[in-house]
Scaffold this active site. Structure first.
Site, PDB file in Angstrom:
ATOM      1  N   GLU A  56     -62.844 -20.586  26.807  1.00 47.49           N
ATOM      2  CA  GLU A  56     -63.182 -20.612  25.388  1.00 47.49           C
ATOM      3  C   GLU A  56     -64.682 -20.498  25.139  1.00 47.49           C
ATOM      4  O   GLU A  56     -65.115 -19.766  24.248  1.00 47.49           O
ATOM      5  CB  GLU A  56     -62.638 -21.906  24.763  1.00 47.49           C
ATOM      6  CG  GLU A  56     -63.029 -22.108  23.302  1.00 47.49           C
ATOM      7  CD  GLU A  56     -62.368 -21.106  22.381  1.00 47.49           C
ATOM      8  OE1 GLU A  56     -62.847 -20.953  21.255  1.00 47.49           O
ATOM      9  OE2 GLU A  56     -61.380 -20.465  22.796  1.00 47.49           O
ATOM     10  N   ASP A  57     -65.499 -21.206  25.929  1.00 49.72           N
ATOM     11  CA  ASP A  57     -66.924 -21.347  25.607  1.00 49.72           C
ATOM     12  C   ASP A  57     -67.861 -20.566  26.527  1.00 49.72           C
ATOM     13  O   ASP A  57     -69.081 -20.634  26.355  1.00 49.72           O
ATOM     14  CB  ASP A  57     -67.314 -22.832  25.654  1.00 49.72           C
ATOM     15  CG  ASP A  57     -66.618 -23.634  24.565  1.00 49.72           C
ATOM     16  OD1 ASP A  57     -66.310 -23.047  23.509  1.00 49.72           O
ATOM     17  OD2 ASP A  57     -66.363 -24.834  24.772  1.00 49.72           O
TER      18      ASP A  57
END
Length: 737
Positions: free
Chosen positions: A76-77
């Site tokens: 996700e990051d």
């Protein structure tokens, strides 16, 4: 921040065969992926997944879960991908990380509808592997521990969501330690003054009663040791939020609580649990109604223990919990305590479902997603079940059924099977007939009385406590309404084909479904019944070459007066109406029941219709159907819309007194007592006044418009005749809507 070797050491404390290389590679990979990313606190972001992994090592979970926790934010990051995770760490870890990535994209702190939909997605994401939920709960716990760095408005929303969803969800999974901490952290941020006040009082009480607690502990140890029972005794103090919730629930002050302190006794076997209870009850008198045996009947979250309250030293009430060490392990760690997730065996969900009642509840909750409720309803039902305590009841054959406290025989019936709930018409509790709304108590034996063809009434929804029962009742109501629309739509479509001179056949309609953008024949018929699809469009879909041309010309001749059942309408182009007779290949007119029936029907707004009137129904798209008396002048507005006309007849139950709407116009002398006389006459004739209005037509006369509810035309004519005999009444006439 936890170092690489510290992570490995934490895992090896409970799993000496841990894969050190896998843990090292995950640590290094995540550290490089997150780089210099920072959290709101100013700490390196990489510290967060490490803390989540540390929480999970306290739960003694398998290597794959720990690695997934370390990597859970990488996709996700950072620039990491699922393919890269699969290649470096294997598809099992890749699947876990991707599941957590999907969860992180769900912003549960949002408007109710979005929050509810995302809660559904959360449970669906953990359907295949409950370890996703364990990591998510640990992730939320660390976020709550650092919530003070978040802006105040967002902080309050996150804390409320934790209290509403994540804390009770952890409790339902049996993870009581995590639930307690989540609740206290949320309590601290939502109501800081109350939290600080209760915490301060608890600390003062602990200082004051510390010696008493130590004395009771030692007395219990000596007492059990003298009886040859090996046991560990520990005193405990209730958590601030638990105390606050009890004060709110019982509406009492802090000083009135008598069980803030309690004791736990841990033993080696179930037999020893009952021996301990015998020793304690022989030493101190038990408080009536405070004994609960959760060993023989465990809670839904796998919790097992014996609870009792006694009048102990100094005449103080003392709460005790007696359990084995294994039971204590499950009470603390819940579903994470099962050996299934410590051996790395992640392909046997059936084994876990058999072993864990908490997992069974999770699966049942996920199964509810298929029941068709709206997201808001699903969230409401699930939260109700998350917060309720339980009662344990039995079927006549001895099957144990666990239900939320306050549940009724209807909940019981649906808990056994949806078909039993749908066909339920009565119940016996402990051999005696009881109302279906009666709340069940622990130990009740419940027998459900059934009747084939029964449809659960919508009012049941307000009587039940469980989400399963509410979902089934809603679904049954939807199915009943859909069946009515389908039957109505079938009549409309058949008549449309007859008018077009075409043959109606369902196989031909089935072939035309793509042109109507519907999945099945019943979907088409229901849509026609609701007015969403015009019946002429169905004919054109089945026969694309058909073009409808209205025949305009002279009115058809009226049928002979002696031919029963026929009637004509002025200006009704090429239409003659007949009440169809029931026969082998004839569909009868649609039956109409009482004013308060369940059919999607309304009566003419300006005058209604009563049994004895010859009636016709007009389909109003989006507003069901409207019943008009045949003499209604409003029907002229539909002369050029024959597809909206329906045959209809009265179908009355002789054993029931139904009332139907009608309107009368009374012209009366303007003098004292006139209105009272008119109203009294209406009541004496068995009618009910719904609304009444008065209009001055001259200084001496008033027009009184009365909307009535009356049994039938005979009663209405009798009322009009009776009113005409009154000296103050000049004229009475019926208003036809």
């Amino acid at each position: 921040m936890m170092r690489q070797y510290e992570l490995v050491d934490r895992v090896r404390r409970y799993n000496p065969q841990a894969d050190e290389d896998l843990l090292d590679r995950a640590y290094v990979y995540a550290m490089k992926a997150h780089g210099i990313q920072k959290r709101a606190s100013g700490d390196l972001y990489f510290s967060h997944p490490l803390e989540v992994a540390a929480i999970l090592t306290d739960l003694k979970l398998d290597d794959a879960t720990i690695v997934a926790a370390v990597l859970h934010d990488t996709i996700e990051d950072t620039d990491s991908t699922r393919e890269e995770i699969d290649k470096l760490f294997g598809p099992e870890i890749g699947r876990l990380v991707e599941g957590l990535t999907k969860l992180k994209r769900l912003d549960l702190v949002s408007k109710r509808a979005v929050q509810a939909e995302n809660f559904r997605k959360l449970l669906l994401a953990v359907a295949d592997d409950v370890r996703v939920l364990l990591v998510k709960l640990a992730d939320r716990l660390h976020n709550m521990r650092t919530l003070q760095f978040v802006p105040p408005d967002k902080r309050a929303r996150i804390a409320q969501e934790t209290l509403d969803i994540y804390a009770p969800l952890a409790g339902r999974m049996g993870m009581q330690s995590m639930r307690d901490e989540l609740e206290d952290l949320a309590f601290r941020h939502l109501t800081p003054e109350a939290s600080e006040s209760i915490s301060r009082r608890l600390n003062d009480l602990k200082k004051k009663n510390g010696k008493i607690i130590a004395k009771v502990e030692q007395e219990l140890r000596d007492l059990l040791s003298a009886r040859g029972i090996e046991a560990t005794v520990e005193g405990r103090q209730k958590q601030p939020y638990s105390v606050w919730r009890k004060m709110e629930r019982k509406s009492v002050a802090f000083e009135q609580l008598s069980d803030i302190f309690g004791f736990r006794v841990y033993v080696n076997s179930i037999e020893d649990c009952y021996r301990v209870i015998g020793v304690i009850h022989s030493k101190w008198p038990a408080v009536p109604g405070r004994f609960k045996d959760y060993i023989s009947t465990p809670k839904e979250n796998d919790y097992r223990s014996i609870h009792t309250t006694v009048v102990g030293p100094g005449r103080q009430r003392v709460e005790l919990q007696v359990r084995t060490y294994d039971m204590h392990n499950i009470a603390r760690y819940g579903i994470a305590a099962h050996a299934f997730y410590k051996d790395g065996k992640v392909d046997g969900r059936e084994a876990l479902a058999h072993e864990s009642r908490a997992y069974q509840w999770l699966q049942r909750t996920i199964d509810m997603l298929a029941e068709g409720d709206s997201p808001e309803e699903f969230l409401e039902h699930t939260k109700l079940e998350l917060f309720h305590d339980q009662v344990f009841c039995f079927t006549p054959k001895g099957q144990l059924i666990a239900l939320p406290r306050g549940a009724t025989p209807i909940d019981f019936a649906y808990a056994v099977h949806t078909k039993i709930g749908n066909s339920c018409v009565g119940a016996k509790i402990n051999g005696r007939a009881a109302p279906l709304a009666a709340p069940l108590e622990n130990g009740d034996e419940v027998e459900i009385i059934r009747a084939e063809g029964q449809v659960p009434p919508p009012v049941w929804e307000s009587l039940v406590m469980t989400g399963k029962a509410r979902a089934a009742i809603r679904r049954a109501a939807r199915d009943a309404v859909r069946a009515q629309y389908t039957g109505l739509g079938r009549q409309i479509v058949v008549r449309a084909f007859e008018r077009a001179g075409k043959i109606y056949a369902e196989d031909k309609l089935k072939a035309a479904l793509p042109r109507l953008a519907r999945a099945g024949v019943e979907d088409v018929l229901a849509a026609v019944g609701r007015g969403e699809i015009f019946s002429g469009d169905v004919v054109k879909a089945v026969y694309p070459d058909f073009s409808e041309e209205r025949k305009l010309g002279p009115q058809p001749p009226m049928p002979p007066p002696n031919e029963a059942g026929w009637f004509g309408l002025p200006r009704a182009s090429s239409l003659v109406f007949k009440f169809p007779e029931r026969g082998e290949n004839k569909t009868g007119p649609m039956p109409i029941y009482g004013l308060r029936g369940d059919l999607p029907v309304r009566f003419a707004p300006n005058g209604g219709a009563v049994p004895g009137d010859r009636i016709v129904a007009i389909l109003t798209p989006g507003e069901h159907v409207t019943i008009y008396p045949i003499q209604s002048p409003d029907l002229t507005a539909f002369d050029d819309q024959p597809e909206r006309w329906l045959d209809v007849r009265w179908d009355l139950d002789a054993g029931k007194r139904n009332l139907f709407p009608a309107r009368i116009l009374v012209t009366a002398i303007n003098e004292p007592g006139t209105l009272g006389l008119v109203a009294m006459t209406i009541g004496e004739m068995g009618a009910n006044i719904d609304t009444i209005s008065i209009h001055a037509i001259s200084p001496d006369f008033r027009e009184i418009t009365v909307d009535l509810e009356i049994p039938d035309l005979k009663h209405l004519n009798g009322l009009i005749t009776e009113l005409r005999t009154k000296p103050v009444v000049s004229k009475v006439e019926r208003v036809n809507g």
